[in-house]
Scaffold this active site. Sequence first.
Site, PDB file in Angstrom:
ATOM      1  N   ASP A 105       8.242  -0.819  11.576  1.00  0.00           N
ATOM      2  CA  ASP A 105       8.002   0.603  11.289  1.00  0.00           C
ATOM      3  C   ASP A 105       9.249   1.499  11.273  1.00  0.00           C
ATOM      4  OD1 ASP A 105       5.333  -0.093  11.204  1.00  0.00           O
ATOM      5  OD2 ASP A 105       4.919   0.562  13.254  1.00  0.00           O
TER       6      ASP A 105
ATOM      7  N   LYS B 216       3.227   7.233 -19.089  1.00  0.00           N
ATOM      8  CA  LYS B 216       1.792   6.921 -19.059  1.00  0.00           C
ATOM      9  C   LYS B 216       1.370   6.093 -17.853  1.00  0.00           C
ATOM     10  CE  LYS B 216       0.885   7.533 -23.929  1.00  0.00           C
ATOM     11  NZ  LYS B 216       2.060   8.407 -24.063  1.00  0.00           N
TER      12      LYS B 216
HETATM   13  O1  F6P Z   1       3.649  -1.581  14.237  1.00  0.00           O
HETATM   14  C1  F6P Z   1       3.503  -2.453  13.172  1.00  0.00           C
HETATM   15  C2  F6P Z   1       2.207  -2.223  12.437  1.00  0.00           C
HETATM   16  O2  F6P Z   1       2.105  -3.163  11.391  1.00  0.00           O
HETATM   17  C3  F6P Z   1       1.983  -0.807  11.930  1.00  0.00           C
HETATM   18  O3  F6P Z   1       2.682  -0.554  10.729  1.00  0.00           O
HETATM   19  C4  F6P Z   1       0.491  -0.767  11.788  1.00  0.00           C
HETATM   20  O4  F6P Z   1       0.038   0.555  11.949  1.00  0.00           O
HETATM   21  C5  F6P Z   1       0.019  -1.640  12.924  1.00  0.00           C
HETATM   22  O5  F6P Z   1       1.112  -2.435  13.310  1.00  0.00           O
HETATM   23  C6  F6P Z   1      -1.133  -2.528  12.580  1.00  0.00           C
HETATM   24  O6  F6P Z   1      -1.534  -3.188  13.736  1.00  0.00           O
HETATM   25  P1  F6P Z   1      -2.469  -4.466  13.760  1.00  0.00           P
HETATM   26  O7  F6P Z   1      -1.697  -5.649  13.253  1.00  0.00           O
HETATM   27  O8  F6P Z   1      -2.836  -4.616  15.196  1.00  0.00           O
HETATM   28  O9  F6P Z   1      -3.633  -4.185  12.868  1.00  0.00           O
END
Ligand code: F6P
Length: 320
Positions: A127, A215
Site C-alpha cells: 500500500d 473514444k
Molecule cells: O494491505 C494490503 C491490502 O491488500 C490492502 O490493499 C487491502 O485493503 C487489504 O490488504 C485486503 O486485505 P485482505 O487480503 O485481508 O482481504
Amino acid sequence: MKTIGVLTSGGDAPGMNAAIRAVVRTACENGIKVYGINRGYAGLIEDDLRELNIRSVSDIIHRGGTMLYTARCKEFREESGMQKAIATCKKYGIEGLVVIGGDGSFRGARDLSLRGIPCIGIPGTIDNDIASSDYTIGYDTCLNTIMQMVDRVRDTVESHSRCVVVEVMGNRCGDLTLNSGIAVGATAIVIPEIRDDIEKHVIDRIKRTQKTDKKHFIIMVAEGIGGVEELARKIEKNCGVETRAVILGHVQRGGSPTVRDRVAASQMGYKAVQLLMEGVGNRVVVQKDDHIVDYDIYEALNMERKVNNELYKIAHEISI
Ligand code: F6P
C-alpha cells in the site's frame, strides 16, 4: 544479543522473503541464532516457530508471498495474547524481534518493546501507506503488476471503444492508484485523499476528452473510494460510452518482487539486525530521501502521511 526472531504480519507483500533472507543471513554471519515465527504474532502466541540457518533462506529472494506465512492476529491485541507471546520469547531465549509488516504490525512491535522484548519494524506492504517511510516493500512490484494488468484491459477497451473503471488496492491510501494511473495514462484518477465531487469530476473529464475525438477511457479508482459498478453505470448514462468495471483484487499482491523491492528489503533486513546487535529496540527501519534510516516506533506511528499533490496535478494536466 544471542538469539532473535523474525516474523511477517498483516497482508503479504512481494519482497518480504528477501527481507527475511537478509535478516537471517546477517544474524547468522554475526553468530546470532534466528527463529522464524510462522503466521506473524499468532505463531508467537501458539509457539509455532523453527530455527533458520543460512540455507533455510536459499532460493526465496525471487518469490512473492512469505515463507513464514502471515496473519492478522486479533488475540495479540489483548494483554493475555501479548503475555503468551512474551512467554514464547522467554522459552526460546529470543531477546529481539524483527517484525515485517504495516502500521498495525508496528503497533504490536511497540507494545512488545514496552514489555521488554526489543523489536525492530520493517515496512512491508503493497500500500505504501506508512507515513514514516518514503517506500514500503512490495509497492514497486504491485505498481508494475497493476500497470501490466491495465495494459491488457486497454487492448479490449480500445478495440471496443469503451470505458473501463478499474478498482485498485491500497486500503485508505491512494498512492497505488495515483502512480499506476499515471503509468497507464488514465483519463481520471480518484483517490481517498482528494475527494472532489467524484462523479462530476470523472464525467467532466471524459466529456472533455470526448471533444478531442478520443473514444476509449481508463478511470482508476482507489478501493478506499469503492462504488466502481455504480460509477460505471453513471458514466454510461451521462457520456454515452459502453463502460465496464474491473476489480483487480488480489492478483495485485502476488508475484516475483522487482529489483527495487529486493534491494530495499535486503537493505532494511540488514539494518534491522545491525540495530538489534547495537542493543537498540523499539525502532522502525525506513527509507527517507534514498537513505535507510531508523526512527522511534512511537514517533513513526504519529507521523502524518501526505498525498503528492504535485503528482496529482501532473496526472490531470497530461491525461487528456
Ligand atoms: O494491505 C494490503 C491490502 O491488500 C490492502 O490493499 C487491502 O485493503 C487489504 O490488504 C485486503 O486485505 P485482505 O487480503 O485481508 O482481504
